[in-house]
Design a protein around this motif. Structure first.
Motif, mmCIF file in Angstrom:
data_model
loop_
_atom_site.group_PDB
_atom_site.id
_atom_site.type_symbol
_atom_site.label_atom_id
_atom_site.label_comp_id
_atom_site.label_asym_id
_atom_site.label_seq_id
_atom_site.Cartn_x
_atom_site.Cartn_y
_atom_site.Cartn_z
ATOM 1 N N ARG A 63 0.832 -1.200 0.000
ATOM 2 C CA ARG A 63 0.000 0.000 0.000
ATOM 3 C C ARG A 63 0.868 1.252 0.000
ATOM 4 N N PRO A 64 0.816 2.070 -1.076
ATOM 5 C CA PRO A 64 1.571 3.313 -1.073
ATOM 6 C C PRO A 64 0.927 4.348 -0.163
ATOM 7 N N ARG A 65 1.668 5.399 0.161
ATOM 8 C CA ARG A 65 1.119 6.471 0.978
ATOM 9 C C ARG A 65 0.064 7.245 0.201
ATOM 10 N N THR A 66 -0.789 7.970 0.959
ATOM 11 C CA THR A 66 -1.879 8.779 0.404
ATOM 12 C C THR A 66 -2.861 7.940 -0.399
ATOM 13 N N THR A 67 -2.994 6.705 -0.051
ATOM 14 C CA THR A 67 -4.011 5.846 -0.655
ATOM 15 C C THR A 67 -4.826 5.207 0.457
ATOM 16 N N ALA A 68 -5.851 4.500 0.066
ATOM 17 C CA ALA A 68 -6.653 3.738 1.021
ATOM 18 C C ALA A 68 -6.879 2.351 0.457
ATOM 19 N N ALA A 69 -6.962 1.358 1.347
ATOM 20 C CA ALA A 69 -7.079 -0.032 0.906
ATOM 21 C C ALA A 69 -8.147 -0.760 1.701
ATOM 22 N N ALA A 70 -8.722 -1.754 1.064
ATOM 23 C CA ALA A 70 -9.672 -2.660 1.717
ATOM 24 C C ALA A 70 -9.268 -4.081 1.377
ATOM 25 N N ASP A 71 -9.333 -4.973 2.370
ATOM 26 C CA ASP A 71 -8.965 -6.371 2.184
ATOM 27 C C ASP A 71 -10.095 -7.252 2.684
ATOM 28 N N TRP A 72 -10.478 -8.228 1.882
ATOM 29 C CA TRP A 72 -11.541 -9.145 2.261
ATOM 30 C C TRP A 72 -11.413 -10.392 1.415
ATOM 31 N N ARG A 73 -12.451 -11.207 1.347
ATOM 32 C CA ARG A 73 -12.399 -12.458 0.587
ATOM 33 C C ARG A 73 -13.634 -12.581 -0.303
ATOM 34 N N ALA A 74 -13.386 -13.102 -1.502
ATOM 35 C CA ALA A 74 -14.465 -13.421 -2.436
ATOM 36 C C ALA A 74 -13.902 -14.391 -3.455
ATOM 37 N N LEU A 75 -14.767 -15.097 -4.162
ATOM 38 C CA LEU A 75 -14.353 -16.068 -5.175
ATOM 39 C C LEU A 75 -13.367 -17.086 -4.610
ATOM 40 N N GLY A 76 -13.471 -17.360 -3.315
ATOM 41 C CA GLY A 76 -12.597 -18.337 -2.681
ATOM 42 C C GLY A 76 -11.160 -17.878 -2.527
ATOM 43 N N THR A 77 -10.916 -16.563 -2.566
ATOM 44 C CA THR A 77 -9.547 -16.081 -2.493
ATOM 45 C C THR A 77 -9.509 -14.719 -1.816
ATOM 46 N N THR A 78 -8.306 -14.168 -1.670
ATOM 47 C CA THR A 78 -8.160 -12.858 -1.057
ATOM 48 C C THR A 78 -8.444 -11.758 -2.073
ATOM 49 N N VAL A 79 -9.022 -10.677 -1.590
ATOM 50 C CA VAL A 79 -9.308 -9.502 -2.415
ATOM 51 C C VAL A 79 -8.613 -8.302 -1.788
ATOM 52 N N ARG A 80 -7.906 -7.537 -2.602
ATOM 53 C CA ARG A 80 -7.353 -6.263 -2.150
ATOM 54 C C ARG A 80 -7.714 -5.193 -3.152
ATOM 55 N N LEU A 81 -8.319 -4.121 -2.647
ATOM 56 C CA LEU A 81 -8.638 -2.939 -3.440
ATOM 57 C C LEU A 81 -7.858 -1.768 -2.874
ATOM 58 N N VAL A 82 -7.144 -1.049 -3.734
ATOM 59 C CA VAL A 82 -6.421 0.152 -3.327
ATOM 60 C C VAL A 82 -6.844 1.283 -4.256
ATOM 61 N N VAL A 83 -7.147 2.447 -3.675
ATOM 62 C CA VAL A 83 -7.552 3.620 -4.455
ATOM 63 C C VAL A 83 -6.644 4.785 -4.097
ATOM 64 N N THR A 84 -6.414 5.664 -5.071
ATOM 65 C CA THR A 84 -5.561 6.822 -4.810
ATOM 66 C C THR A 84 -6.334 7.990 -4.214
ATOM 67 N N ASP A 85 -7.645 7.871 -4.127
ATOM 68 C CA ASP A 85 -8.486 8.868 -3.453
ATOM 69 C C ASP A 85 -9.192 8.191 -2.296
ATOM 70 N N PRO A 86 -8.665 8.346 -1.064
ATOM 71 C CA PRO A 86 -9.250 7.628 0.086
ATOM 72 C C PRO A 86 -10.737 7.884 0.275
ATOM 73 N N ALA A 87 -11.233 9.051 -0.136
ATOM 74 C CA ALA A 87 -12.645 9.371 0.059
ATOM 75 C C ALA A 87 -13.552 8.464 -0.772
ATOM 76 N N LEU A 88 -12.998 7.820 -1.792
ATOM 77 C CA LEU A 88 -13.799 6.989 -2.694
ATOM 78 C C LEU A 88 -13.701 5.500 -2.379
ATOM 79 N N LEU A 89 -12.955 5.143 -1.328
ATOM 80 C CA LEU A 89 -12.736 3.717 -1.049
ATOM 81 C C LEU A 89 -14.035 2.971 -0.803
ATOM 82 N N GLU A 90 -14.897 3.496 0.041
ATOM 83 C CA GLU A 90 -16.109 2.756 0.410
ATOM 84 C C GLU A 90 -17.009 2.522 -0.791
ATOM 85 N N SER A 91 -17.229 3.551 -1.604
ATOM 86 C CA SER A 91 -18.106 3.387 -2.762
ATOM 87 C C SER A 91 -17.489 2.439 -3.783
ATOM 88 N N CYS A 92 -16.162 2.535 -3.989
ATOM 89 C CA CYS A 92 -15.501 1.623 -4.923
ATOM 90 C C CYS A 92 -15.565 0.188 -4.419
#
Length: 321
Positions: free
Chosen positions: A6-35
């Protein structure tokens, strides 16, 4: 395994789906939840279309079509098209008709349940039916699967889903997006300064820990995708046999390869994943095949020797444990 850092000034979410790990990283932290909500919806749709383990999935329904042409959803048609193109590009080393072979070695349910299963397996040489037996008409969304052929999109579907999700989220949110599904990583939009930093390693483990065995490298990815395929993860033991999830279509058995992991960068994560999986199946000489395709790659032998192809970054950190 490819692990996005995870680079600085970003936001990330980690969870599981499709039987595997999921990581989402966005460069605009305010948009993490909607993304993240959009990503969850997208992956749920992919699972309903492409899962080999759900009795109600579209893919499972094809088992009962007995060679009749049937219309499928645009989502499944796209996933099948990616799988068939991967088969053609790899000379059949990656083949979606390995479903019955996967069932035969015991990988017929979510992997978390496979390791707990103690049913005996009988390992038998069986050449897969071959991808040319499947007919897809993209214009009509019609597919024909011969009687007795079971499809498995595991070699391509997650990488394709990562590509599709990254593009969709970048277009919707207007920021830089990284989507990683089980280490298959796709990026879209504007990358952070220095690119997306991704750790490529030969065994699974926590992001902040040096692997207990083998080696790792950290690379910067600005566009496209990066995928790592290997025989060190998704392993299980059944009846005295050590098994893993990479099946050789020529034998219907887990591949016995010179390589324990292969990492590839390409224009898309789907292309990278197909090439890395095919390299494991091809074994000896896979580095020459990847070089001819002009794909930057890092291959690690069973005893830990690292081999790279032209274009793989040479100024990144390499460490041996």
């Amino acid at each position: 395994m490819s692990t996005p850092l995870r680079p600085r000034t970003t936001a990330a979410a980690d969870w599981r789906a499709l039987g595997t790990t999921v990581r989402l990283v966005v460069t605009d932290p305010a948009l993490l939840e909607s993304c993240n909500l959009l990503l969850a919806r997208h992956l749920a749709e992919v699972d309903a279309a492409c899962s080999r383990f759900r009795p109600d999935s579209e893919l499972t329904a094809l088992d009962a079509t007995a060679g009749r042409p049937v219309r499928v959803s645009p989502l499944l048609a796209e996933a099948l098209d990616v799988a068939l193109r991967a088969a053609a590009a790899t000379d059949g080393a990656v083949d979606p008709t390995v479903g019955s072979a996967m069932d035969a070695i015991g990988y017929d349910r979510d992997f978390a349940l496979v390791r707990e299963d103690d049913r005996p397996v009988r390992l038998t040489l069986r050449r897969t039916p071959g991808w040319r037996a499947v007919t897809l008409d993209p214009a009509t969304g019609t597919v024909t699967v011969p009687r007795g052929v079971r499809l498995d999109l595991g070699a391509t579907a997650k990488a394709w889903a990562a590509d599709r999700a990254a593009r969709m989220l970048a277009d919707t949110a207007g920021c830089g997006i990284l989507v990683s599904l089980g280490g298959d990583t796709a990026v879209a939009g504007e990358a952070p300064a220095g690119g997306w930093q991704i750790r490529v390693q030969d065994v699974t483990g926590a992001v902040d820990e040096t692997p207990a065995q083998g080696s790792y490298a950290t690379v910067g990815l600005r566009a496209g995708g990066l995928a790592t395929s290997g025989t060190t993860a998704r392993r299980w033991r059944r009846g005295g046999h050590h098994l893993h999830h990479i099946v050789d279509p020529r034998t219907g058995l887990p591949v016995r390869s010179r390589w324990r992991t292969v990492s590839v960068a390409a224009d898309t994560c789907a292309d990278a994943n197909a090439a890395s999986t095919a390299a494991l199946v091809k074994g000896e000489g896979a580095e020459k095949w990847l070089t001819r395709l002009r794909l930057p790659a890092r291959l690690v032998t069973q005893d830990g020797l690292v081999v790279t192809t032209p274009g793989w970054p040479t100024d990144t950190r390499e460490a041996a444990a």
